[in-house]
Structures are given as C-alpha cells and as structure tokens.
Enzyme design. Structure first.
Site, short mmCIF file in Angstrom:
data_model
loop_
_atom_site.label_atom_id
_atom_site.label_comp_id
_atom_site.label_asym_id
_atom_site.label_seq_id
_atom_site.Cartn_x
_atom_site.Cartn_y
_atom_site.Cartn_z
N VAL A 110 -13.10 21.53 14.27
CA VAL A 110 -12.53 21.48 13.20
C VAL A 110 -11.01 22.27 13.49
O VAL A 110 -11.19 23.19 14.16
CB VAL A 110 -13.35 22.47 12.01
N CYS A 111 -9.85 21.77 12.85
CA CYS A 111 -8.75 22.31 13.06
C CYS A 111 -8.38 22.20 14.42
O CYS A 111 -8.67 21.44 15.35
CB CYS A 111 -8.61 23.81 12.38
N THR A 112 -7.56 23.36 14.79
CA THR A 112 -7.15 23.35 16.36
C THR A 112 -8.27 23.63 17.33
O THR A 112 -7.98 23.54 18.55
CB THR A 112 -6.31 24.49 16.59
#
Length: 243
Positions: A110-112
């Site tokens: 998730v995300c970075t």
C-alpha cells in the site's frame, strides 16, 4: 471437534504486515482491519524485534513476530511511510521480503510500500501503483507504474496512497474469500466514502492546494528517490555478480 465441524471451518489464511519505525499507520491498519475479518484470517505484524514500533502518528504498534519466527505467509503486505527511506537498502528487511515473496500466494503493498517491494526485486516486470507523489519512482526499482487505487498484476497487488488501503483490503478480501464476503465487509464497516472536499487526487485538486502538497512532501519524495536509485544499483550489482 467433530470431523463435520472441522470440514466447515475456513482454511487458515496467514496475512502479514511489515511494521517498521515511522510507518504510516493507516497504510497498515486500514487494510488490516478489513482483512482481519476474512474467514480463517490469521494476522501477523512483523518487524526485526517484538518491541513496540513507533508509527508516524505518535502511537506504537506491537509486532507479533520477528523475522526469524514469522511463518510462511499466504499474503505479505508492505505499508508505506517516511520511515521507509531508512530501510530501502536494509538487507535484513529486503531478504525477509524476498524469502516470503517466493512462496506467498499474494505479494502486496500500500502507498510507497510498493517501492520497498521493488527494492527487494519483487516488482521487476510487474505493473504497480503507489501514492501519486512517488508514483513515477516505481520505474526506478524495476516496476511499471500504473495509475489506480488498486492495481493487480498476476499475484502482485498494490494500492495507491494511504486511504486506498481500504479499497485494496476489500479487493484482496474478494480474492481470498469471494465477492459476497467482501461486499459484506464493505457494508459492515460502512465504507461509503463521501469526502467533504473535492481534491483527493492531483487530477481533482485546485492548483494552490496541489502546490502546497508538493512542497510539503518534497523532501520525502527526494529522499525516497535517492534510496530507490541506490536500491536498484544494488540489485544490478548483485545480478552482475551472479552472472
């Protein structure tokens, strides 16, 4: 327990989240809340040691396993966070992800967190998403950037920034337990987003807010880019040595 009752019990699904100092808490806890309700889910929160880990929100998360005693996971998930820069080239972390990634049914982020998967060599040749501000950096670690709240490429599943973790969690829940279960979870958690403002993505934000957001995250974006470049250089060096 009778044999009949045993037959009715859902198969265990081992789901693990990497928890590291200054992780963005919602990146992990948002999808974890959803996935913990999947029938048979066994949740694992993993770091180098089991001492409480400080998140970026000022509270701690307690790991349940360290790298040595973590079982083979069915799902490995890497959340993002500014603390990720410090572990992008940490061989203990990357080695753990590679080991789990070899046999996990789903390798996710998730995300970075997608960039950390890339640093471990787990997104080479795969399409992936992450937070919009870091999205193009996916190419630095061998992934093919693709816009989307949730992007799936074979057994890799990646989510966009922070709140996209809920979409990610529900999408993965459908993969693990079927669409009916995912719909039930979506309703049970009252996931019916109605944001108070328009502008949760650069394509919708007003120019002034977008400029402020880019300035706010500029140092983190630059630091991650340098760490990603170093991670890719390390991967290239390791490949060359193996040839």
């Amino acid at each position: 327990m009778s044999d009949a009752a045993t037959d009715l019990a859902p198969a265990p699904v081992k789901i693990g989240f990497l928890i590291y100092p200054m992780v963005t808490a919602l990146d992990a806890l948002g999808p974890a809340q959803i996935l913990s309700a999947v029938p048979g889910a066994q949740m694992h929160y993993i770091w180098k040691e089991k001492a409480p880990v400080a998140s970026d929100s000022g509270y701690t998360i307690n790991p349940t396993h360290d790298f040595d005693d973590c079982p083979q996971l069915d799902v490995i998930c890497v959340p993002g966070g500014f603390g990720q820069v410090d572990i992008m080239n940490d061989e203990a972390v990357l080695g753990f992800l590679r080991t789990q990634g070899q046999d996990a049914k789903y390798v996710t982020a998730v995300c970075t967190g997608s960039l950390l998967l890339g640093a471990a060599g787990l997104l080479d040749g795969y399409e992936a998403s992450c937070h919009w501000a870091w999205h193009e950096q996916l190419a630095l670690v061998g992934a093919t950037p693709k816009q989307g709240r949730v992007v799936r490429d074979r057994n890799r599943m990646t989510g966009g920034g922070v709140t996209a973790g809920i979409d990610f969690g529900l999408t993965l829940a459908a993969e693990l337990a079927g669409e009916d279960v995912a719909k039930l979870l979506q309703l049970s958690f009252e996931y019916d987003p109605q944001p108070p403002f328009v502008g949760g993505h650069p394509t919708k934000a007003d120019p002034a807010t977008l400029e402020l957001s880019r300035a706010f995250m500029a140092d983190g974006v630059a630091s991650m880019a340098e760490a990603a470049k170093q991670a890719q250089a390390n991967k290239d060096k390791a490949r060359a040595a193996a040839e």
